[in-house]
Design an enzyme around this catalytic site. Structure first.
Site, PDB file in Angstrom:
ATOM      1  N   SER A  58      32.121  17.791   5.416  1.00  0.00           N
ATOM      2  CA  SER A  58      33.079  17.216   4.479  1.00  0.00           C
ATOM      3  C   SER A  58      32.954  15.682   4.450  1.00  0.00           C
ATOM      4  O   SER A  58      32.956  15.052   5.503  1.00  0.00           O
ATOM      5  CB  SER A  58      34.482  17.619   4.897  1.00  0.00           C
ATOM      6  OG  SER A  58      35.391  17.088   3.980  1.00  0.00           O
ATOM      7  N   GLY A  59      32.842  15.137   3.265  1.00  0.00           N
ATOM      8  CA  GLY A  59      32.746  13.681   3.118  1.00  0.00           C
ATOM      9  C   GLY A  59      31.322  13.176   3.197  1.00  0.00           C
ATOM     10  O   GLY A  59      31.084  11.975   3.161  1.00  0.00           O
ATOM     11  N   THR A  78      29.469  16.558  -3.277  1.00  0.00           N
ATOM     12  CA  THR A  78      29.954  16.625  -4.652  1.00  0.00           C
ATOM     13  C   THR A  78      29.363  15.465  -5.465  1.00  0.00           C
ATOM     14  O   THR A  78      28.939  15.658  -6.610  1.00  0.00           O
ATOM     15  CB  THR A  78      31.492  16.576  -4.665  1.00  0.00           C
ATOM     16  OG1 THR A  78      31.946  17.598  -3.792  1.00  0.00           O
ATOM     17  CG2 THR A  78      32.043  16.809  -6.038  1.00  0.00           C
ATOM     18  N   ASN A 103      37.998  13.118   3.868  1.00  0.00           N
ATOM     19  CA  ASN A 103      37.508  12.761   2.539  1.00  0.00           C
ATOM     20  C   ASN A 103      38.698  12.706   1.578  1.00  0.00           C
ATOM     21  O   ASN A 103      39.501  13.641   1.526  1.00  0.00           O
ATOM     22  CB  ASN A 103      36.496  13.833   2.079  1.00  0.00           C
ATOM     23  CG  ASN A 103      35.878  13.482   0.729  1.00  0.00           C
ATOM     24  OD1 ASN A 103      36.237  12.491   0.121  1.00  0.00           O
ATOM     25  ND2 ASN A 103      34.958  14.319   0.287  1.00  0.00           N
ATOM     26  N   SER A 106      38.202  15.708  -1.189  1.00  0.00           N
ATOM     27  CA  SER A 106      37.447  16.780  -0.537  1.00  0.00           C
ATOM     28  C   SER A 106      37.516  18.053  -1.378  1.00  0.00           C
ATOM     29  O   SER A 106      38.586  18.470  -1.830  1.00  0.00           O
ATOM     30  CB  SER A 106      38.043  17.026   0.841  1.00  0.00           C
ATOM     31  OG  SER A 106      37.307  18.020   1.472  1.00  0.00           O
ATOM     32  N   SER A 107      36.329  18.659  -1.609  1.00  0.00           N
ATOM     33  CA  SER A 107      36.321  19.917  -2.368  1.00  0.00           C
ATOM     34  C   SER A 107      36.821  21.007  -1.429  1.00  0.00           C
ATOM     35  O   SER A 107      36.239  21.211  -0.373  1.00  0.00           O
ATOM     36  CB  SER A 107      34.905  20.261  -2.812  1.00  0.00           C
ATOM     37  OG  SER A 107      34.250  19.107  -3.270  1.00  0.00           O
ATOM     38  N   GLY A 111      29.043  22.366   4.437  1.00  0.00           N
ATOM     39  CA  GLY A 111      28.028  22.581   5.458  1.00  0.00           C
ATOM     40  C   GLY A 111      28.730  23.151   6.669  1.00  0.00           C
ATOM     41  O   GLY A 111      29.921  23.490   6.625  1.00  0.00           O
ATOM     42  N   GLU A 134      30.868  23.681   9.690  1.00  0.00           N
ATOM     43  CA  GLU A 134      32.094  23.001  10.109  1.00  0.00           C
ATOM     44  C   GLU A 134      32.334  23.345  11.560  1.00  0.00           C
ATOM     45  O   GLU A 134      32.463  24.507  11.921  1.00  0.00           O
ATOM     46  CB  GLU A 134      33.265  23.437   9.238  1.00  0.00           C
ATOM     47  CG  GLU A 134      33.702  22.300   8.331  1.00  0.00           C
ATOM     48  CD  GLU A 134      34.821  22.676   7.394  1.00  0.00           C
ATOM     49  OE1 GLU A 134      35.690  23.472   7.768  1.00  0.00           O
ATOM     50  OE2 GLU A 134      34.806  22.145   6.281  1.00  0.00           O
TER      51      GLU A 134
HETATM   52  N1  LIG Z   1      25.737   8.381  -3.253  1.00  0.00           N
HETATM   53  C1  LIG Z   1      26.914   7.833  -3.025  1.00  0.00           C
HETATM   54  N2  LIG Z   1      27.134   6.557  -3.359  1.00  0.00           N
HETATM   55  C2  LIG Z   1      28.316   5.989  -3.121  1.00  0.00           C
HETATM   56  N3  LIG Z   1      29.361   6.611  -2.559  1.00  0.00           N
HETATM   57  C3  LIG Z   1      29.205   7.916  -2.189  1.00  0.00           C
HETATM   58  C4  LIG Z   1      27.983   8.564  -2.427  1.00  0.00           C
HETATM   59  N4  LIG Z   1      28.135   9.813  -1.971  1.00  0.00           N
HETATM   60  C5  LIG Z   1      29.396   9.925  -1.502  1.00  0.00           C
HETATM   61  N5  LIG Z   1      30.047   8.789  -1.632  1.00  0.00           N
HETATM   62  C6  LIG Z   1      31.430   8.486  -1.221  1.00  0.00           C
HETATM   63  O1  LIG Z   1      31.844   9.424  -0.278  1.00  0.00           O
HETATM   64  C7  LIG Z   1      32.992  10.136  -0.715  1.00  0.00           C
HETATM   65  C8  LIG Z   1      32.888  11.593  -0.323  1.00  0.00           C
HETATM   66  O2  LIG Z   1      31.873  12.208  -1.035  1.00  0.00           O
HETATM   67  P1  LIG Z   1      31.986  13.710  -1.565  1.00  0.00           P
HETATM   68  O3  LIG Z   1      33.301  13.983  -2.142  1.00  0.00           O
HETATM   69  O4  LIG Z   1      30.802  13.961  -2.409  1.00  0.00           O
HETATM   70  O5  LIG Z   1      31.853  14.457  -0.232  1.00  0.00           O
HETATM   71  P2  LIG Z   1      31.649  16.008  -0.057  1.00  0.00           P
HETATM   72  O6  LIG Z   1      30.441  16.184   0.768  1.00  0.00           O
HETATM   73  O7  LIG Z   1      31.698  16.679  -1.345  1.00  0.00           O
HETATM   74  O8  LIG Z   1      32.901  16.342   0.833  1.00  0.00           O
HETATM   75  P3  LIG Z   1      33.739  17.686   0.816  1.00  0.00           P
HETATM   76  O9  LIG Z   1      32.947  18.679   1.545  1.00  0.00           O
HETATM   77  O10 LIG Z   1      34.952  17.276   1.522  1.00  0.00           O
HETATM   78  O11 LIG Z   1      33.942  17.997  -0.589  1.00  0.00           O
HETATM   79  C9  LIG Z   1      33.015   9.973  -2.208  1.00  0.00           C
HETATM   80  O12 LIG Z   1      34.320  10.010  -2.699  1.00  0.00           O
HETATM   81  C10 LIG Z   1      32.383   8.614  -2.369  1.00  0.00           C
HETATM   82  O13 LIG Z   1      33.384   7.629  -2.191  1.00  0.00           O
HETATM   83 MG   LIG Z   2      32.918  17.900  -2.264  1.00  0.00          MG
END
Ligand SMILES: Nc1ncnc2c1ncn2[C@@H]1O[C@H](COP(=O)(O)OP(=O)(O)OP(=O)(O)O)[C@@H](O)[C@H]1O
Ligand SMILES: [Mg+2]
Length: 1109
Positions: free
Chosen positions: A110-111, A115, A160, A163-164, A390, A392
């Site tokens: 997460s984070g 996404t 996050n 977070s999805s 991924g 956890e």
């Molecule tokens: N390539 C990137 N460039 C800049 N900031 C990023 C990038 N990727 C992620 N972030 C930052 O990290 C934060 C978390 O990313 P994201 O929501 O994609 O995480 P996630 O892996 O989908 O987490 P979750 O599993 O909780 O959904 C985003 O809100 C953004 O602020």
């Molecule tokens: Mg996500």
């Protein structure tokens, strides 16, 4: 100009290594170091073969611009530095050009940025795929599905802010040209427990906060909501506001996105009503009420909230109220109704809220699918994007059923990765005709089996427990596990009777541990059964089905009594297993592309790279495993053309151009470089290099050679530059010389020009003067002509005037005569009518009037008072002639008198003298007029002042009247000598001019006469009394410039002293007595001998001639 194609490579300007496969030596430490090094240089992407590792930068980097999209568009995967766009491009092109369906698997904790990565992939594909109104609409709908799903499926967690809380798999469908047609979204396992309870520091799903912040007052009122988070039990308050997130603005974005995706207004409204109902459910509270049977029954505390929910959803309030108090169990056509206690009522309420929300979410996904699904039936190519959690692993045994499910999913994904990677590797070897050697790697199929085996897998055990009659608890489930799985290598439990773990204190009694491929995970067994059951009392689903609200009714089809199914609904575990199986099947048909997201720190902060955290992720993502599998055979492979292109400068035969086939070029190159044959193999189209070391050797050699080549280029360039510079200087010198010459010539020319101008101006001046002279002459002639003409005209005019005057006079005379005649006639006629004296009287009167008029007019016409003014008015009447003359005389005398009266005594004397002179000489002597203007000064010689004449002065006692130098004419020869002539009251003295000595002294009484000519000369003779003493030498003859004055003064003095008038004779011939002789002095006029000076000459004894000019 055509853009020069520059072939670059991943190997250019590498920070660390861009592909972990090239890492030497390969271990966890070097792996992390390489990631960190790249992360510190803003290189967040690194490859493992074709897998992209993405490290979350937690800040926006300028690497996603449209220019970057263009850079990566249609470039080979290894051509540029690692980027998610390279992977997207590779996937899209292989889909479009090779007709291979693709899937992009994005994993990470997460984070970690899954996404974001999925959105980047989608936006890249949207940017590079076809364009056009229809295509753009499809793209827009696909992209806009994200905000809708994020609002309902994402929440702020401690890890996050966005977070999805669900897994998402999206198939994007393309036509044969590569234009998008539509898509299908699948969702997995929404974390619905969040609806009713959130961990500390976390929020419920975004949509609740967005609705309360962003909805208009009107909408809130319609939904019976208040804009106050604290009013709702289901909303955690401690982090209701998230930094940098504007819920109200996001609400507008979501509604806009819903509109674009194709939600009708009434659908959006219905969705918001369900959201409101869920929120309000949380506010229903229960209280216990004792019943007759001694058991507690729950009752709703405040029915107001319930009432509003029922109004909002059109549910019969009594039905819902009953559903919260009773539970009906049907078995074999029997219905048994039991009351619910307070705890059960709360459980029911929360179960309803969770189900309502999670079903709404699934409905949303289906509704979006309906909108975005491809409209045609033609064959489609598919690109799937999987954004799923991924591994956890929580510490302290906080892992529960959800983590178990997620990790199971990741285990499956790992397996598919291994399968596909190896398969691909193997296929490539076969394709390239390389001998296949067995690759040793860990296959996680055994772990998958532990979980999903239909007979003794953990999920099967759980289902069995849930369906088993009798008391079922989490502990009984664990017991069962202990029995069945005890011997499994990857299962660990304290109670498994396996001696290994009996004393393992890290393994609590209520937990079991699985050795996943990514690491060991300790699961807390509590809640497994409940969560797997996912129970909703039938009464509640039936109440929902009875709702007048169309959407809610459709969400609970099992509530329809007509379709009562006594079979239990599938458990959550089995549902998930089935959907994972479908997903895996789906993925297996596609070409996989992996993005492994890594979170560099727990603080959501930029620039921080927490090595232990990253190490943990690398472990459970199995990245080292990835590299090992990838490197199992050959670490590096490259097509012959780019390989030859890159290293051809290392061998003389291939540099600078190789004419033959690329493969033989590479062969020659490798032979020449003496690379051991076991280090590489020649495939059909690629060269395979076994160890990264070899590649780096090649790279080093290339770098060295490039430096040499750079020197060579530099040398040639410098030579060229110097030559160019020299040529330029030479050219410049010619130009400068030309300019100098030009300048000199210019100067010379200007000089000549100015000289020419001077000459020209002189000539012009001369010409002009000549012309002027001529013009002047002409002008004078003209003037003369004019003057003559004027005179002539004057003469003419005067003649004419005279003639006219004559004529006028004649006319006037005629008129006068005529008048007299008439008068005479009239008088004759009328005489008889007058009295005898009337005529006389009239005459007198007329005369009197005329005289009167005359005097009055005279008064005005008087001339000035100057005695010399000769003006006098003309006489008006002839008969006044004598009067007029008399008047003139009188007036003149009067004004003379007036004038005289102004004189002082001295002036009077002078005028008397002047008058005397006038009487004596006027009209007698021609010299007189010239003397009138000269004042009579008398003493011209200032004897008193001149010391020369002191003696003379002393000798004279009387007053000197005249002292003047005169010429004394010698009696003998007529020549003249200067003498001082002095006149006193009684004497006349002559003295020497130089010495002042008195020569002669004559008493005035002895002077008898003075003679002079009538002409303009100053000669005069002084005659002396005959017989007097003075007369012994004879009379004197003098010449003087002041003759008139001297004669006058002599006359006046003689008169006053002797009372006798001195005789003055004026005659041009007179006699003088010289001793005994009488000599005649004769004045002759007109002699010009001596110019204008009169000369005197003795002619003979009797004649002395004076020539007067
Ligand atoms: N390539 C990137 N460039 C800049 N900031 C990023 C990038 N990727 C992620 N972030 C930052 O990290 C934060 C978390 O990313 P994201 O929501 O994609 O995480 P996630 O892996 O989908 O987490 P979750 O599993 O909780 O959904 C985003 O809100 C953004 O602020
Ligand atoms: Mg996500």
């Amino acid at each position: 100009m055509a853009k020069m194609e520059v072939k670059s490579s991943l190997l250019d300007n590498m920070i660390g290594v861009g592909d972990m496969v090239l890492l030497e030596p390969l271990n966890e430490e070097t792996f992390i170091d390489n990631l960190k090094k790249r992360f510190d240089h803003n290189e967040i992407y690194t490859y493992i073969g074709s897998v992209v590792i993405s490290v979350n930068p937690y800040r926006s980097l300028p690497i996603y611009s449209p220019e970057k999209v263009e850079d990566y568009r249609n470039r080979n995967f290894y051509e540029l530095s690692p980027h998610i766009f390279a992977l997207s491009d590779e996937a899209y092109r292989s889909l479009r050009d090779q007709d291979k369906d693709q899937c992009i698997l994005i994993t990470g904790e997460s984070g970690a940025g899954k996404t974001e990565a999925s959105k980047l992939v989608m936006s890249y594909v949207a940017a590079v795929c076809g364009k056009g109104a229809e295509v753009n609409e499809v793209k827009e709908q696909l992209l806009q599905s994200n905000p809708v799903l994020e609002a309902f499926g994402n929440a702020k967690t401690v890890r996050n802010d966005n977070s999805s809380r669900f897994g998402k798999y999206m198939d994007i469908e393309f036509d044969f040209k590569g234009d998008p047609l539509g898509g299908v979204i699948s969702n997995y396992l929404l974390e619905k427990s969040r609806v009713v309870k959130q961990p500390r520091g976390e929020r419920n799903f975004h949509v609740f906060y967005q609705l309360l912040s962003g909805a208009s007052e009107e909408l809130l009122h319609k939904l019976k909501l208040e804009r106050d988070f604290s009013r709702y039990n289901y909303l955690s308050l401690d982090s209701a506001k998230v930094n940098g997130v504007d819920d109200a603005a996001n609400f507008r974005t979501v509604r806009n996105a819903m509109q674009i995706v194709g939600f009708m207004d009434h659908e959006t409204e219905a969705v918001l009503e369900v959201v409101a109902a869920v929120l309000k459910l949380g506010n229903i509270e229960f209280k216990p009420e004792s019943r007759m049977n001694g058991l507690d029954e729950s009752k709703i505390k405040d029915k107001n909230e319930l009432k509003e929910i029922c109004e909002l959803t059109s549910i019969d309030q009594l039905v819902l109220e009953r559903a919260f108090s009773f539970r009906t169990v049907e078995a074999k056509q029997e219905k048994v109704s039991t009351t619910l206690n307070v705890a059960q009522a709360y459980y029911a309420r929360d179960a309803l809220a969770k189900n309502l929300y999670s079903r709404l979410f699934s409905w949303l996904v289906n509704r979006i699918n309906e909108s975005i699904k491809a409209q045609t039936k033609v064959r489609k190519k598919v690109m799937g994007v999987l954004d799923i959690y991924g591994f956890e692993i929580f510490e302290n045994a906080d892992n529960s059923f959800e983590q178990f499910i997620i990790n199971y999913c990741n285990e499956k994904l790992q397996q598919i990765f291994i399968e596909l990677t190896l398969k691909e590797e193997q296929e490539e070897y076969i394709r390239e005709d390389i001998e296949w050697t067995h690759i040793d790697y860990f296959n996680n199929a055994i772990i998958c089996d532990l979980i999903e085996n239909n007979t003794n897998g953990i999920l099967a055990m759980l289902d069995e427990e849930c369906l088993r009659p009798g008391t079922v608890t989490d502990d009984t489930f664990l017991e069962k596990l202990n029995q069945v799985c005890a011997t499994h290598q990857h299962f660990e439990s304290r109670m498994s009777k396996c001696s290994r773990f009996l004393n393992d204190t890290t393994l609590p009694h209520s937990c079991f541990r699985i050795q996943h491929y990514a690491g060991k995970v300790l699961y807390q067994v509590e809640g497994f059964v409940d969560k797997n059951n996912d129970l909703l009392y039938r009464d509640l689903s039936q109440a929902m089905w009875k709702a007048g609200h169309g959407l809610i009714k459709s969400l609970f089809p099992e509530g329809n009594p007509a379709k009562v199914n006594l079979k239990r609904p599938p458990t959550a575990g089995s549902q998930f297993k089935a959907s994972v199986a479908t997903l895996m099947k789906n993925l297996q048909t596609k070409n996989p592309n992996y993005i492994r997201c890594i979170k560099p720190n727990d603080k959501k902060a930029a620039h921080i790279f927490n090595e232990s955290l990253v190490c943990h992720q690398i472990r459970y993502l199995g990245l080292l495993e990835n590299v090992r599998v990838r490197r199992a055979g050959y670490a590096f492979r490259q097509a012959y053309e780019p390989c030859l292109e890159r290293y051809k400068m290392l061998c003389k035969q291939t540099w600078p151009h190789w004419k033959g086939p690329a493969r033989s070029g590479v062969e020659i190159l490798f032979n020449e470089l003496e690379i051991p044959t076991e280090e590489y193999s020649f495939g059909r189209s690629k060269i395979f290099i076994r160890n990264p070391r070899t590649l780096f050797q090649l790279e080093d050699l290339r770098k060295q050679r490039l430096e040499d080549l750079a020197t060579l280029i530099q040398k040639i360039y410098r030579g060229w530059k110097c030559r160019t510079h020299f040529l330029l200087m030479k050219k410049s010198q010619v130009v400068i010389a030309a300019w100098c010459r030009r300048y000199a010539q210019q100067k010379r020319y200007q000089q000549i020009k100015s000289s020419a101008l001077v000459v020209q101006s002189y000539i012009r001046g001369w010409k002009a003067r000549k012309l002027l002279r001529e013009l002047k002459h002409q002008k004078r002639c003209k003037e003369a002509v004019t003057t003559i003409a004027a005179y002539w005209h004057g003469t003419q005019a005067r003649r004419e005037l005279k003639r006219l005057k004559e004529e006028a006079r004649r006319k006037h005379a005629v008129a006068v005569i005529w008048a007299y005649w008439l008068g005479l006639k009239v008088r004759r006629e009328y005489r008889k009518f007058f009295r005898a004296n009337a005529g006389k009287k009239i005459y007198e009167f007329t005369l009197q009037r005329i005289v009167q008029k005359y005097f009055l007019e005279m008064k005005n016409k008087m001339p000035s008072l100057s005695p010399i003014d000769k003006n006098w008015p003309s006489r008006p009447y002839l008969f006044l002639d004598s009067t007029h003359k008399e008047l003139k005389r009188i007036f003149h005398l009067w004004r003379c008198k007036k004038y005289r009266d102004q004189f002082t005594d001295q002036q009077k004397l002078i005028y008397e003298e002047k008058l005397e002179a006038s009487e004596l000489f006027k009209d007698k002597k021609a010299l007189y007029p010239s003397s009138v203007g000269q004042p009579f000064q008398g003493a011209y010689l200032e004897i008193n002042k001149n010391p020369k004449y002191k003696k003379l002065k002393d000798a004279i006692e009387e007053k000197i009247i005249i002292a003047e130098v005169v010429n004394k004419i010698n009696r003998a020869n007529g020549k003249s000598t200067s003498r001082i002539f002095l006149l006193t009251n009684n004497n006349l003295l002559l003295a020497d001019q130089k010495s002042g000595q008195i020569k002669s002294e004559v008493p005035l009484v002895d002077v008898t006469k003075v003679s002079m000519s009538s002409q303009n000369d100053g000669f005069f003779a002084v005659h002396l009394k005959e017989g007097s003493e003075a007369a012994s030498k004879g009379d004197f003859l003098f010449s003087s410039d002041h003759l008139i004055e001297m004669a006058t003064k002599l006359y006046r003095t003689t008169l006053s002293q002797t009372n006798q008038k001195l005789n003055i004779e004026i005659s041009d011939e007179f006699l003088v007595q010289f001793r005994q002789d009488k000599v005649c002095v004769k004045f002759i006029q007109g002699s010009q001998k001596n110019g204008s000076v009169p000369t005197c000459k003795r002619k003979n004894n009797r004649l002395l001639e004076v020539a007067v000019p």
